[in-house]
Design a protein around this motif. Structure first.
Motif, PDB file in Angstrom:
ATOM      1  N   TYR A  28       0.317  20.122  22.653  1.00 17.33           N
ATOM      2  CA  TYR A  28       1.571  19.559  22.145  1.00 17.33           C
ATOM      3  C   TYR A  28       2.681  19.683  23.180  1.00 17.33           C
ATOM      4  O   TYR A  28       3.455  18.747  23.408  1.00 17.33           O
ATOM      5  N   GLU A  29       2.757  20.841  23.827  1.00 17.59           N
ATOM      6  CA  GLU A  29       3.820  21.073  24.818  1.00 17.59           C
ATOM      7  C   GLU A  29       3.661  20.176  26.039  1.00 17.59           C
ATOM      8  O   GLU A  29       4.661  19.818  26.686  1.00 17.59           O
ATOM      9  N   THR A  99       9.703  10.816  -1.908  1.00 25.96           N
ATOM     10  CA  THR A  99       8.893  10.370  -0.791  1.00 25.96           C
ATOM     11  C   THR A  99       8.880  11.483   0.254  1.00 25.96           C
ATOM     12  O   THR A  99       9.765  12.338   0.261  1.00 25.96           O
ATOM     13  N   ALA A 100       7.879  11.476   1.131  1.00 27.78           N
ATOM     14  CA  ALA A 100       7.726  12.565   2.098  1.00 27.78           C
ATOM     15  C   ALA A 100       7.509  12.007   3.495  1.00 27.78           C
ATOM     16  O   ALA A 100       6.932  10.936   3.673  1.00 27.78           O
ATOM     17  N   ARG A 101       7.976  12.761   4.483  1.00 24.94           N
ATOM     18  CA  ARG A 101       7.833  12.349   5.874  1.00 24.94           C
ATOM     19  C   ARG A 101       7.821  13.588   6.760  1.00 24.94           C
ATOM     20  O   ARG A 101       8.589  14.523   6.535  1.00 24.94           O
ATOM     21  N   SER A 102       6.958  13.577   7.765  1.00 21.63           N
ATOM     22  CA  SER A 102       6.970  14.655   8.752  1.00 21.63           C
ATOM     23  C   SER A 102       8.157  14.472   9.683  1.00 21.63           C
ATOM     24  O   SER A 102       8.505  13.339  10.056  1.00 21.63           O
ATOM     25  N   ALA A 103       8.770  15.565  10.092  1.00 26.31           N
ATOM     26  CA  ALA A 103       9.896  15.491  11.026  1.00 26.31           C
ATOM     27  C   ALA A 103       9.457  14.991  12.399  1.00 26.31           C
ATOM     28  O   ALA A 103      10.297  14.575  13.198  1.00 26.31           O
ATOM     29  N   PHE A 104       8.158  15.007  12.674  1.00 32.24           N
ATOM     30  CA  PHE A 104       7.658  14.529  13.961  1.00 32.24           C
ATOM     31  C   PHE A 104       7.498  13.015  13.994  1.00 32.24           C
ATOM     32  O   PHE A 104       7.428  12.425  15.059  1.00 32.24           O
ATOM     33  N   GLU A 105       7.407  12.397  12.832  1.00 29.98           N
ATOM     34  CA  GLU A 105       7.125  10.965  12.762  1.00 29.98           C
ATOM     35  C   GLU A 105       8.413  10.151  12.797  1.00 29.98           C
ATOM     36  O   GLU A 105       9.430  10.546  12.233  1.00 29.98           O
ATOM     37  N   ARG A 106       8.343   8.983  13.418  1.00 30.86           N
ATOM     38  CA  ARG A 106       9.484   8.088  13.524  1.00 30.86           C
ATOM     39  C   ARG A 106       9.091   6.711  12.980  1.00 30.86           C
ATOM     40  O   ARG A 106       7.939   6.338  12.978  1.00 30.86           O
ATOM     41  N   ASP A 118       7.840  19.950   8.422  1.00 33.10           N
ATOM     42  CA  ASP A 118       7.622  20.184   9.864  1.00 33.10           C
ATOM     43  C   ASP A 118       8.929  20.282  10.639  1.00 33.10           C
ATOM     44  O   ASP A 118       9.003  19.880  11.811  1.00 33.10           O
ATOM     45  N   LEU A 119       9.967  20.818  10.022  1.00 29.64           N
ATOM     46  CA  LEU A 119      11.240  20.982  10.709  1.00 29.64           C
ATOM     47  C   LEU A 119      11.149  22.173  11.658  1.00 29.64           C
ATOM     48  O   LEU A 119      10.661  23.243  11.288  1.00 29.64           O
ATOM     49  N   THR A 120      11.613  21.994  12.907  1.00 31.69           N
ATOM     50  CA  THR A 120      11.576  23.045  13.920  1.00 31.69           C
ATOM     51  C   THR A 120      12.933  23.137  14.607  1.00 31.69           C
ATOM     52  O   THR A 120      13.749  22.210  14.505  1.00 31.69           O
ATOM     53  N   PRO A 121      13.182  24.216  15.361  1.00 36.17           N
ATOM     54  CA  PRO A 121      14.448  24.302  16.113  1.00 36.17           C
ATOM     55  C   PRO A 121      14.597  23.160  17.116  1.00 36.17           C
ATOM     56  O   PRO A 121      15.720  22.773  17.456  1.00 36.17           O
ATOM     57  N   ASP A 122      13.472  22.613  17.603  1.00 32.70           N
ATOM     58  CA  ASP A 122      13.523  21.561  18.614  1.00 32.70           C
ATOM     59  C   ASP A 122      13.823  20.178  18.037  1.00 32.70           C
ATOM     60  O   ASP A 122      14.359  19.318  18.746  1.00 32.70           O
ATOM     61  N   ASN A 123      13.469  19.951  16.769  1.00 33.31           N
ATOM     62  CA  ASN A 123      13.646  18.593  16.240  1.00 33.31           C
ATOM     63  C   ASN A 123      14.712  18.473  15.154  1.00 33.31           C
ATOM     64  O   ASN A 123      15.019  17.364  14.710  1.00 33.31           O
ATOM     65  N   VAL A 124      15.290  19.583  14.708  1.00 32.94           N
ATOM     66  CA  VAL A 124      16.203  19.530  13.572  1.00 32.94           C
ATOM     67  C   VAL A 124      17.442  18.669  13.866  1.00 32.94           C
ATOM     68  O   VAL A 124      17.900  17.905  12.998  1.00 32.94           O
ATOM     69  N   SER A 125      17.978  18.747  15.088  1.00 33.97           N
ATOM     70  CA  SER A 125      19.171  17.951  15.403  1.00 33.97           C
ATOM     71  C   SER A 125      18.846  16.458  15.431  1.00 33.97           C
ATOM     72  O   SER A 125      19.624  15.626  14.945  1.00 33.97           O
ATOM     73  N   ASP A 126      17.692  16.108  16.000  1.00 31.12           N
ATOM     74  CA  ASP A 126      17.287  14.698  16.030  1.00 31.12           C
ATOM     75  C   ASP A 126      17.065  14.163  14.623  1.00 31.12           C
ATOM     76  O   ASP A 126      17.447  13.025  14.313  1.00 31.12           O
ATOM     77  N   VAL A 127      16.448  14.976  13.778  1.00 28.91           N
ATOM     78  CA  VAL A 127      16.208  14.568  12.394  1.00 28.91           C
ATOM     79  C   VAL A 127      17.534  14.369  11.668  1.00 28.91           C
ATOM     80  O   VAL A 127      17.727  13.384  10.943  1.00 28.91           O
ATOM     81  N   TYR A 155      25.233  17.048   7.481  1.00 31.44           N
ATOM     82  CA  TYR A 155      25.714  17.369   8.823  1.00 31.44           C
ATOM     83  C   TYR A 155      25.596  18.851   9.174  1.00 31.44           C
ATOM     84  O   TYR A 155      25.707  19.231  10.346  1.00 31.44           O
ATOM     85  N   GLU A 156      25.329  19.707   8.180  1.00 34.70           N
ATOM     86  CA  GLU A 156      25.169  21.135   8.457  1.00 34.70           C
ATOM     87  C   GLU A 156      23.715  21.542   8.706  1.00 34.70           C
ATOM     88  O   GLU A 156      23.425  22.724   8.904  1.00 34.70           O
ATOM     89  N   ALA A 157      22.798  20.588   8.727  1.00 34.12           N
ATOM     90  CA  ALA A 157      21.373  20.916   8.776  1.00 34.12           C
ATOM     91  C   ALA A 157      20.968  21.721  10.005  1.00 34.12           C
ATOM     92  O   ALA A 157      20.037  22.531   9.954  1.00 34.12           O
ATOM     93  N   ASP A 158      21.657  21.532  11.137  1.00 31.04           N
ATOM     94  CA  ASP A 158      21.289  22.259  12.353  1.00 31.04           C
ATOM     95  C   ASP A 158      22.216  23.440  12.637  1.00 31.04           C
ATOM     96  O   ASP A 158      22.264  23.932  13.774  1.00 31.04           O
ATOM     97  N   ARG A 159      22.926  23.907  11.616  1.00 27.60           N
ATOM     98  CA  ARG A 159      23.833  25.041  11.808  1.00 27.60           C
ATOM     99  C   ARG A 159      23.229  26.362  11.345  1.00 27.60           C
ATOM    100  O   ARG A 159      23.879  27.401  11.402  1.00 27.60           O
ATOM    101  N   TYR A 160      21.980  26.332  10.881  1.00 28.71           N
ATOM    102  CA  TYR A 160      21.316  27.534  10.391  1.00 28.71           C
ATOM    103  C   TYR A 160      20.033  27.768  11.189  1.00 28.71           C
ATOM    104  O   TYR A 160      19.431  26.814  11.693  1.00 28.71           O
ATOM    105  N   PRO A 161      19.592  29.027  11.300  1.00 32.88           N
ATOM    106  CA  PRO A 161      18.351  29.315  12.034  1.00 32.88           C
ATOM    107  C   PRO A 161      17.154  28.636  11.355  1.00 32.88           C
ATOM    108  O   PRO A 161      17.007  28.693  10.137  1.00 32.88           O
ATOM    109  N   ILE A 162      16.330  27.979  12.148  1.00 29.76           N
ATOM    110  CA  ILE A 162      15.115  27.342  11.640  1.00 29.76           C
ATOM    111  C   ILE A 162      13.947  28.239  12.031  1.00 29.76           C
ATOM    112  O   ILE A 162      13.523  28.276  13.187  1.00 29.76           O
ATOM    113  N   GLU A 163      13.427  28.979  11.055  1.00 30.56           N
ATOM    114  CA  GLU A 163      12.362  29.944  11.317  1.00 30.56           C
ATOM    115  C   GLU A 163      11.258  29.782  10.285  1.00 30.56           C
ATOM    116  O   GLU A 163      11.518  29.570   9.111  1.00 30.56           O
TER     117      GLU A 163
END
Length: 223
Positions: A28-29, A99-106, A118-127, A155-163
């Motif tokens: 993946y990386e 309805t459901a969607r993976s955070a990786f899918e566009r 599938d929300l992660t620290p790397d994709n939360v802002s894009d989502v 708009y607050e979705a990326d203001r909290y730790p995603i763990e």
């Protein structure tokens, strides 16, 4: 034994049982996009499957993993279902029809209520940005991170730790309270106007009575 990622609590079960596995985290990386990763993952798992039995483990339901869906549909893999991540999010947010969607899918249509797993620290802002463009940045949402459930504006979705386990649920909003609209809203307006108790002006129109309107619209289109 392959695992989609070792960075989930459920993989601890394999460690406790002493079951050896290969993680696809490195693949993946090294992939430029999620679609590229999916293609490479299917190829690698399929290659191993030609020489022996293979088990591909994902966190949640196989239907929520793009590689698993391809392996089932195109490679004849047997699916053993598990508790879905989207269902877990919906339960935490208190919604039942979603309805459901993976955070990786566009791409694809998005409808409310919507559970994004599938929300992660790397994709939360894009989502967050993607959903804000479609539904507005103040759309009511529920952020689930581990055991924490927070009702927030989008708009607050990326203001909290995603763990650990994390996802986002967007609630439905009444049509007249929406700030942004999509094609589904356009269809809803048409259905309301054409309903038995809908627009009285519309009910008395005939093809002849709206000729002038059609001509005017044609001129506007040309302009």
């Amino acid at each position: 034994m392959f695992v989609r990622t070792a960075d989930v609590p459920s993989v601890g079960t394999l460690d406790e049982e002493g079951i050896a596995y290969r993680t696809l985290d490195g693949l993946y990386e090294r992939s430029r996009t999620y679609d590229t990763f999916v293609k490479k993952a299917v190829a690698e798992i399929g290659k191993s499957g030609r020489t022996g039995r293979v088990c591909y483990c994902v966190d949640g339901s196989p239907s929520e993993d793009a590689a698993a869906r391809i392996l089932i549909a195109e490679k004849g893999a047997e699916a053993i279902d598990g508790p879905g991540k989207a269902a877990r999010l919906a339960l935490a947010a208190g919604v039942s029809d979603y309805t459901a969607r993976s955070a990786f899918e566009r791409g694809g249509a998005l409808a409310l209520p919507l559970a994004v797993y599938d929300l992660t620290p790397d994709n939360v802002s894009d989502v967050k940005l993607l959903l804000s463009e479609r539904f507005g940045d103040e759309a009511p949402a529920c952020l689930v991170t581990g055991d924490h459930v927070r009702r927030i504006p989008l708009y607050e979705a990326d203001r909290y730790p995603i763990e650990g386990f994390a996802g986002l649920v967007l609630f439905d909003v009444p049509l007249l309270e929406k700030k942004k609209f999509g094609f589904d809203d356009f269809v809803a307006i048409l259905r309301r106007l054409r309903a038995p108790d809908g627009c009285p002006w519309d009910k008395v129109q005939t093809h002849e009575s709206i000729r002038i309107n059609a001509i005017e619209e044609a001129y506007e289109l040309v302009d």
